[in-house]
Design an enzyme around this catalytic site. Sequence first.
Site, PDB file in Angstrom:
ATOM      1  CG  LEU A  11      24.526 -69.106 -23.558  1.00 35.07           C
ATOM      2  CD1 LEU A  11      25.934 -69.160 -24.142  1.00 35.07           C
ATOM      3  CD2 LEU A  11      23.559 -69.949 -24.383  1.00 35.07           C
ATOM      4  CG  MET A  14      15.673 -73.077 -17.499  1.00 36.16           C
ATOM      5  SD  MET A  14      14.789 -74.609 -17.871  1.00 36.16           S
ATOM      6  CE  MET A  14      13.481 -73.999 -18.942  1.00 36.16           C
ATOM      7  N   GLY A  15      18.640 -71.859 -20.748  1.00 40.14           N
ATOM      8  CA  GLY A  15      19.017 -71.407 -22.079  1.00 40.14           C
ATOM      9  C   GLY A  15      19.988 -72.353 -22.763  1.00 40.14           C
ATOM     10  CB  VAL A  74      17.837 -63.388 -19.291  1.00 42.79           C
ATOM     11  CG1 VAL A  74      18.857 -63.653 -20.404  1.00 42.79           C
ATOM     12  CG2 VAL A  74      16.774 -62.389 -19.775  1.00 42.79           C
ATOM     13  CB  ALA A  76      11.260 -61.918 -14.887  1.00 42.69           C
ATOM     14  CG  ASN A 101       8.105 -68.677 -15.593  1.00 39.91           C
ATOM     15  OD1 ASN A 101       7.335 -69.108 -16.445  1.00 39.91           O
ATOM     16  ND2 ASN A 101       8.583 -69.428 -14.622  1.00 39.91           N
ATOM     17  CB  SER A 127       6.132 -75.976 -18.655  1.00 38.95           C
ATOM     18  OG  SER A 127       6.030 -76.755 -17.471  1.00 38.95           O
ATOM     19  CE  LYS A 181       6.029 -72.408 -17.757  1.00 37.60           C
ATOM     20  NZ  LYS A 181       6.466 -71.765 -16.539  1.00 37.60           N
ATOM     21  CG  ASN A 185       4.085 -71.682 -13.867  1.00 40.70           C
ATOM     22  OD1 ASN A 185       4.079 -72.563 -14.727  1.00 40.70           O
ATOM     23  ND2 ASN A 185       5.127 -70.918 -13.642  1.00 40.70           N
ATOM     24  NE  ARG A 286       3.851 -73.283  -3.757  1.00 37.79           N
ATOM     25  CZ  ARG A 286       4.574 -73.526  -4.839  1.00 37.79           C
ATOM     26  NH1 ARG A 286       5.557 -72.693  -5.171  1.00 37.79           N
ATOM     27  NH2 ARG A 286       4.326 -74.569  -5.597  1.00 37.79           N
ATOM     28  CG  HIS A 451     -24.684 -51.585  -3.079  1.00 37.65           C
ATOM     29  ND1 HIS A 451     -23.813 -50.744  -3.720  1.00 37.65           N
ATOM     30  CD2 HIS A 451     -24.289 -51.621  -1.780  1.00 37.65           C
ATOM     31  CE1 HIS A 451     -22.911 -50.298  -2.856  1.00 37.65           C
ATOM     32  NE2 HIS A 451     -23.174 -50.811  -1.668  1.00 37.65           N
TER      33      HIS A 451
END
Length: 469
Positions: A11, A14-15, A74, A76, A101, A127, A181, A185, A286, A451
């Site tokens: 809770l 998000m939940g 919850v 991950a 996620n 999302s 998902k 992302n 990033r 190769h």
Amino acid sequence: MTKSQFGMIGLGVMGRNFLLNVAEKGFSGVGYDLDAEKRRLLLEDGKDFSLQTAENLTEFLEKLESPRKIMILVPANVVDIVINDLIGHLDKGDLVIDGGNSHFPDTERREKLLNDNGFEFLGVGVSGGEEGARHGCAIMIGGKPENYELVRPIFEAASAKVNGEPCAAHVGNGSAGHFVKMVHNGIEYGLMQLIAETYDIFKRCFEFEDSEISDIFADWNEGELNSFLVEITATVLHKKDAETGNNLVEMILDTAGQKGTGKWTSEVAMDMGVPIPTIDSAVTMRQISAMKKERTAANGILGTNAIKAKDFRKLVKVNDLKGGLLASFIITYAQGLALLKVASAEKNYEIDLTEVAKIWRGGCIIRAALLEDIRAAFAKNKDLSNLLLDEKFADQMKEIWTDLLTVCVTAPTVAMPTMCLSASLNYFNAYRTERLPANLIQAQRDFFGAHTYQRIDKEGIFHTPDWDE
């Protein structure tokens, strides 16, 4: 006591918001969290709805109608703990839904574990952030189609709506929900970095104030670039810092965080042999952003800004940036959807890209006006291997790719880092090149490692033993 139709474990923001959303749509729910304060907040915020809470797992399960429909939201690293606690208390046919996620290999492992014990499972990508969870999100469901039917009315009610259509659907078998998902992302990483690079050019080359840049993005959001990310860019650039009075964005340290889903997308694409260089570059940027101390030292040693910004403005106009950003957006979606196409075949997901595009039109972070045309493209041709091959998008790219070229050719002359914009341009040029120089690479590989190679004039596999003779 009347039993609830839907249960939520976890809770946090998000939940709690998702359960409030479900309850507001008329479904009864029960929430469980170890934190008593979070349980209290749920009841306080949901006082007008049919909601209850439980102080322990046994009480939580007793308050759910059979077969139980339990969603887990919850962190991950806690999902496995919750599932292991649940297994000893579930009844045959109960449905467990992981809405976090989660990485898709974990989803596959969890589905097998629960199925082996007689229980059902869905891996669901959600999302839209906390606002979407409360008022309408995009929901990507993976697993057995019959399991989705158990919660379809709930998820469709809780999802965002576009033209009356719910942004929730069963996207494929097994771990498809979390895979879609994850790619969502990855696309999100790409779009955000593209916008950031465009902002950086406006800031440093055009020397615009944040308010001017905000107005430009707001104007762009009224047209083909209409999207959630462009919209919020206009908003955040207007925000003032309460402490200093400066623009808040100027007070934020230039180091971007990440939770791993972008990196997962790059890793999987590499494994599957699908090029997604815009997304890869966004992940790289990033990582470079996190090297703040090292970048500061390098700036002192290596310098920057090779020539004056005014020279950039002689060659690049605002409209070039608009067209370049739009072209890059299209290319980023094309890369992500191409990955989904290959993954669907390789993992037997049976993903319908028309449905994926439909879901992404509303509620989610990458929602954009472009997605209606993307949906139409895949509805017209379900075998479309790459969005750039669609007639409408091909014609559009022929018109605007030179805008991207203008930006990417000029930016290096003033030492502007445009890694994602440039990666998009190079992907587009490589993808439409009939003959690439990989023939030389194959010759080199055959020289030093035998190769082998193929020929253009006859079938078969060949090796030249005497390259240096």
